[in-house]
Design an enzyme around this catalytic site. Structure first.
Site, PDB file in Angstrom:
ATOM      1  N   SER A 143      -2.379   7.049  83.834  1.00 55.50           N
ATOM      2  CA  SER A 143      -0.985   6.690  83.609  1.00 55.50           C
ATOM      3  C   SER A 143      -0.907   5.188  83.341  1.00 55.50           C
ATOM      4  CB  SER A 143      -0.131   7.091  84.817  1.00 55.50           C
ATOM      5  OG  SER A 143       1.236   6.763  84.600  1.00 55.50           O
ATOM      6  N   SER A 144       0.159   4.566  83.770  1.00 55.99           N
ATOM      7  CA  SER A 144       0.369   3.134  83.572  1.00 55.99           C
ATOM      8  C   SER A 144       1.383   2.649  84.592  1.00 55.99           C
ATOM      9  CB  SER A 144       0.899   2.869  82.153  1.00 55.99           C
ATOM     10  OG  SER A 144       1.374   1.545  82.027  1.00 55.99           O
TER      11      SER A 144
END
Length: 252
Positions: A143-144
Site C-alpha cells: 500500500s502507501s
C-alpha cells in the site's frame, strides 16, 4: 529446512530490488518479474546468486490481466527447472507506477491505468497464482502512507491502495483455511526513482517531508527492504490481516 521461494513483482529496480536482495541474503530463493528491462533483471539475478541462493527473472506487465495464465505457466516451468519444485512460498505484490494528477484533472485513462496496475492486476494475479503457492505460505501486498494521510495529486493512486488494504483482509479471511497469511505494508516517502525520483531529487520536497516525519528524515530503500524481509520471516508467521505502515512516523 527446505529453501523458501519468493515471487516478487517489480523486483528488478527500486524497492522491489532492495527487497529481493534482502530476502536472498536471508536464504530465500527468488523469482522476480520485470516489465521492460530484461538486462536489468538478469543483473539482479546475478546479485541474488552471489548470495548463495537461486534466482530467476520473468517478464510481466501487472496491468495486463490477459497475460496471467501464461505467466503462471512460466512460473510453474521455472519452479521445476530451477528448483525441482511445484510451488513457491511467498508472494510480494510490489510492482507499480506513480501517478500525480489533481483530482479535478484526472482522466479516465489515468484512472484505468492506475486501477489495472495497482488493484485489478494484483487481485487477479494473486488469484491466478494460488494453485502454485504452498499451503502455509505468505502474501504481502504493498500500500502507501497516502492511503492514511492525504497529499494533493494522489487521489487515484491512493484510492487503489486503499482498495488493496480492504482486499488484504478478505484474502486473509478466505485463504486462512490453507494456512496462508496475508498482510500489507505501507511505505512512506522513500528516496528512489519512483515517480520520477521526486522524493530523492527534489530537495525542497525532501526537506518538507522530513520535517513532517517523527524520525526527522525520509525513508531509504533499505528501510523498506529490511521491513519486507522481516514481515516474510517465520518470526512473524502469526501476523495476519494487518496493515503495517513503515514511514518513520509521517504526519502523526
Amino acid at each position: 529446512m527446505t529453501e523458501r521461494i519468493a515471487l516478487v513483482t517489480g523486483g528488478s529496480r527500486g524497492l522491489g530490488k532492495n527487497a529481493v536482495l534482502k530476502l536472498a541474503a536471508a536464504g530465500t530463493g527468488i523469482i522476480l518479474t520485470y516489465n521492460s528491462s530484461e538486462q536489468e533483471a538478469q543483473d539482479v539475478v546475478r546479485e541474488i546468486e552471489a548470495k548463495g541462493v537461486k534466482g530467476a527473472a520473468l517478464q510481466l506487465n501487472v496491468g495486463d490481466i490477459t497475460s496471467f495464465d501464461n505467466f503462471t505457466r512460466d512460473v510453474q516451468k521455472t519452479l521445476r527447472t530451477v528448483w525441482q519444485r511445484d510451488a513457491f512460498d511467498y508472494l510480494l505484490n510490489n510492482a507499480g507506477t506513480g501517478l500525480y494528477a489533481p483530482y479535478a484533472e484526472t482522466t479516465v485513462a489515468q484512472f484505468d491505468e492506475a486501477m489495472n496496475i495497482h488493484f485489478k492486476g494484483p487481485f487477479f494475479l494473486t488469484q491466478s497464482l494460488l494453485p502454485v503457492m504452498n499451503d502455509g505460505g505468505r502474501i504481502l501486498n504493498v500500500s502507501s502512507g497516502l492511503a492514511r494521510f492525504t497529499q494533493p495529486g494522489s487521489s487515484a493512486y491512493a484510492a487503489m491502495k486503499g482498495a488493496m488494504e480492504v482486499l488484504t483482509r478478505y484474502q486473509a479471511k478466505e485463504l486462512g483455511a490453507r494456512g496462508i497469511s496475508v498482510n500489507i505494508i505501507a511505505p512512506g516517502a522513500i528516496e528512489t526513482d519512483f515517480g520520477g525520483g521526486r522524493v530523492r531529487d527534489n530537495a525542497q520536497l525532501n526537506q518538507l517531508l522530513a520535517s513532517q516525519t517523527a524520525l526527522g528524515r525520509v525513508g531509504l530503500p533499505d528501510d523498506i527492504g529490511d521491513a519486507i524481509a522481516a514481515l516474510l520471516s517465520d518470526n512473524l508467521g502469526w501476523m495476519n490481516a494487518q496493515r503495517i505502515e513503515v514511514s518513520g512516523g509521517m504526519f502523526l
